[in-house]
Design a protein around this motif. Structure first.
Motif, mmCIF file in Angstrom:
data_model
loop_
_atom_site.group_PDB
_atom_site.id
_atom_site.type_symbol
_atom_site.label_atom_id
_atom_site.label_comp_id
_atom_site.label_asym_id
_atom_site.label_seq_id
_atom_site.Cartn_x
_atom_site.Cartn_y
_atom_site.Cartn_z
ATOM 1 N N TYR A 7 4.449 29.016 45.417
ATOM 2 C CA TYR A 7 5.591 28.200 44.998
ATOM 3 C C TYR A 7 6.243 27.501 46.184
ATOM 4 N N SER A 8 6.269 28.164 47.337
ATOM 5 C CA SER A 8 6.920 27.564 48.502
ATOM 6 C C SER A 8 6.222 26.281 48.936
ATOM 7 N N ILE A 9 4.911 26.198 48.715
ATOM 8 C CA ILE A 9 4.179 24.977 49.048
ATOM 9 C C ILE A 9 4.382 23.911 47.974
ATOM 10 N N LEU A 10 4.310 24.325 46.706
ATOM 11 C CA LEU A 10 4.410 23.360 45.612
ATOM 12 C C LEU A 10 5.791 22.700 45.563
ATOM 13 N N ILE A 11 6.833 23.507 45.631
ATOM 14 C CA ILE A 11 8.191 22.966 45.571
ATOM 15 C C ILE A 11 8.507 22.150 46.812
ATOM 16 N N LEU A 12 7.932 22.545 47.940
ATOM 17 C CA LEU A 12 8.170 21.806 49.177
ATOM 18 C C LEU A 12 7.724 20.353 49.046
ATOM 19 N N ILE A 13 6.551 20.133 48.457
ATOM 20 C CA ILE A 13 6.030 18.769 48.345
ATOM 21 C C ILE A 13 6.966 17.910 47.503
ATOM 22 N N ALA A 14 7.442 18.473 46.387
ATOM 23 C CA ALA A 14 8.363 17.718 45.540
ATOM 24 C C ALA A 14 9.680 17.451 46.263
ATOM 25 N N ALA A 15 10.174 18.434 47.017
ATOM 26 C CA ALA A 15 11.441 18.249 47.730
ATOM 27 C C ALA A 15 11.320 17.204 48.834
ATOM 28 N N GLU A 16 10.145 17.150 49.492
ATOM 29 C CA GLU A 16 9.968 16.196 50.578
ATOM 30 C C GLU A 16 9.753 14.773 50.078
ATOM 31 N N MET A 17 9.498 14.613 48.815
ATOM 32 C CA MET A 17 9.349 13.270 48.264
ATOM 33 C C MET A 17 10.697 12.625 47.950
ATOM 34 N N VAL A 18 11.783 13.391 48.143
ATOM 35 C CA VAL A 18 13.128 12.876 47.862
ATOM 36 C C VAL A 18 13.937 12.913 49.158
ATOM 37 N N GLY A 19 14.134 11.764 49.746
ATOM 38 C CA GLY A 19 15.030 11.656 50.885
ATOM 39 C C GLY A 19 14.548 12.281 52.165
ATOM 40 N N ALA A 20 13.225 12.484 52.335
ATOM 41 C CA ALA A 20 12.704 13.067 53.569
ATOM 42 C C ALA A 20 12.121 11.962 54.448
ATOM 43 N N LYS A 21 12.121 12.205 55.738
ATOM 44 C CA LYS A 21 11.539 11.270 56.693
ATOM 45 C C LYS A 21 10.349 11.889 57.431
ATOM 46 N N SER A 22 9.991 13.104 57.075
ATOM 47 C CA SER A 22 8.848 13.774 57.680
ATOM 48 C C SER A 22 8.378 14.861 56.718
ATOM 49 N N GLY A 23 7.200 15.373 56.984
ATOM 50 C CA GLY A 23 6.640 16.398 56.121
ATOM 51 C C GLY A 23 5.410 15.882 55.380
ATOM 52 N N LEU A 24 4.591 16.813 54.910
ATOM 53 C CA LEU A 24 3.360 16.433 54.222
ATOM 54 C C LEU A 24 3.650 15.745 52.888
ATOM 55 N N GLY A 25 4.706 16.167 52.204
ATOM 56 C CA GLY A 25 5.084 15.492 50.968
ATOM 57 C C GLY A 25 5.501 14.059 51.233
ATOM 58 N N TYR A 26 6.238 13.854 52.319
ATOM 59 C CA TYR A 26 6.613 12.486 52.698
ATOM 60 C C TYR A 26 5.374 11.677 53.064
ATOM 61 N N LEU A 27 4.429 12.287 53.775
ATOM 62 C CA LEU A 27 3.203 11.587 54.155
ATOM 63 C C LEU A 27 2.422 11.135 52.920
ATOM 64 N N ILE A 28 2.288 12.022 51.938
ATOM 65 C CA ILE A 28 1.552 11.677 50.719
ATOM 66 C C ILE A 28 2.264 10.563 49.959
ATOM 67 N N ASN A 29 3.578 10.692 49.832
ATOM 68 C CA ASN A 29 4.350 9.690 49.103
ATOM 69 C C ASN A 29 4.314 8.331 49.811
ATOM 70 N N TYR A 30 4.460 8.344 51.138
ATOM 71 C CA TYR A 30 4.429 7.104 51.918
ATOM 72 C C TYR A 30 3.048 6.443 51.840
ATOM 73 N N ALA A 31 1.999 7.264 51.914
ATOM 74 C CA ALA A 31 0.643 6.710 51.827
ATOM 75 C C ALA A 31 0.374 6.119 50.447
ATOM 76 N N GLN A 32 0.919 6.730 49.416
ATOM 77 C CA GLN A 32 0.722 6.200 48.067
ATOM 78 C C GLN A 32 1.396 4.831 47.915
ATOM 79 N N TYR A 33 2.631 4.722 48.383
ATOM 80 C CA TYR A 33 3.350 3.461 48.252
ATOM 81 C C TYR A 33 2.694 2.336 49.062
ATOM 82 N N ASN A 34 2.077 2.671 50.176
ATOM 83 C CA ASN A 34 1.438 1.669 51.030
ATOM 84 C C ASN A 34 -0.058 1.557 50.763
ATOM 85 N N PHE A 35 -0.523 2.220 49.738
ATOM 86 C CA PHE A 35 -1.911 2.180 49.310
ATOM 87 C C PHE A 35 -2.866 2.598 50.438
#
Length: 290
Positions: free
Chosen positions: A225-253
């Protein structure tokens, strides 16, 4: 009248070719047993890795032969090459470090808070009767549903991310700890009491060791759970983290970057699970030998 003297010959088992009990010949140690263990271990590793190898082959072949659109699912070799470039540039480690700090902080806080609370609730019925209604309300509320609440109250910084991870990890640990204490064999408790153990020694020597496997089941669930929830949390208002990396890469294709982040998260989750399994075996050995 001649007397015939009858002579009886007693044949011992060892003389008849039958080995005497306890006199079996000891076979000198050979390398056959060692080779058999090595072959058995190699067969186990091969069996367990067969599905992973098959997935890797499918991932590599299907985009190249046109069965899957390579724009949305690049071949595995291209994803791994992009992963290596991210690692060499330091970006991957920067995002991984940020994610690990958040995840491990929330995970550790959940363990420190909920294991003592679960032991108290499981052992003392008045405390359980007092807190059970409140626990039933919050346990049925999904952590992601409360993410906007944590953000509104605690802001977009690190505090809200660690808090939501702590909340998500707390429930499997708490519920399994309570269950582990309540499901201890009553015969063990009666036997310990008949030997004169007081409540504190009874809890320390009988209840707690018997509840360890169930507690570690909750800890392993919380690790996931600590990994799964982390990704969702980092997609909201984060500037670093693997969740931010995935979200940023998706938006920039940047599809290879996205899959590189996903592979990294999977590897971290697998590593954390194996570490928890090893730790569980260590405590289980302590439980059976104490």
């Amino acid at each position: 009248m001649s007397s015939v003297t009858e002579t009886r010959v007693t044949i011992r088992p060892s003389q008849a070719g039958v080995p005497r009990p306890g006199s079996e010949a000891v076979t000198p140690p050979t390398s056959y047993g060692w080779r058999r263990r090595v072959l058995r271990g190699a067969g186990t590793v091969t069996t367990r890795s067969a599905a992973v190898v098959a997935l890797a082959v499918i991932w590599e072949v299907f985009p190249r032969v046109g069965l899957v659109n390579s724009i949305f699912l690049p071949p595995l070799s291209e994803v791994l090459a992009d992963w290596w470039e991210l690692l060499r540039s330091g970006q991957l480690w920067e995002h991984t470090e940020a994610s690990l700090i958040r995840s491990l902080s929330g995970f550790a806080l959940a363990i420190a808070i909920t294991i003592p609370l679960g032991l108290v609730i499981g052992w003392y019925k008045p405390v359980a009767n007092l807190l059970n209604p409140l626990l039933e309300i919050f346990r049925n509320t999904a952590a992601l549903a409360l993410l906007p609440v944590f953000v509104l109250i605690l802001g977009l910084g690190e505090t809200s991310k660690i808090a939501i991870i702590t909340y998500a990890c707390a429930w499997p640990i708490l519920l399994n700890t309570i269950s582990g204490v309540r499901t201890v064999d009553p015969l063990l408790i009666k036997s310990a009491r008949s030997l004169g153990l007081g409540p504190l020694r009874l809890f320390q020597k009988v209840v707690l060791p018997a509840a360890v496997p169930t507690i570690f089941t909750g800890i392993r669930l919380a690790g996931a759970y600590s990994i799964l929830i982390l990704i969702a949390a980092e997609m909201v208002g984060a500037k670093s983290g693997l969740g931010y990396l995935i979200n940023y890469a998706q938006y920039n294709f940047a599809v290879p970057d996205m899959y590189a982040g996903i592979i990294t998260i999977s590897a971290i989750g697998l590593l954390v699970n194996q570490l928890l399994i090893a730790l569980e075996r260590r405590f289980s050995t302590w439980r059976t030998t104490s």
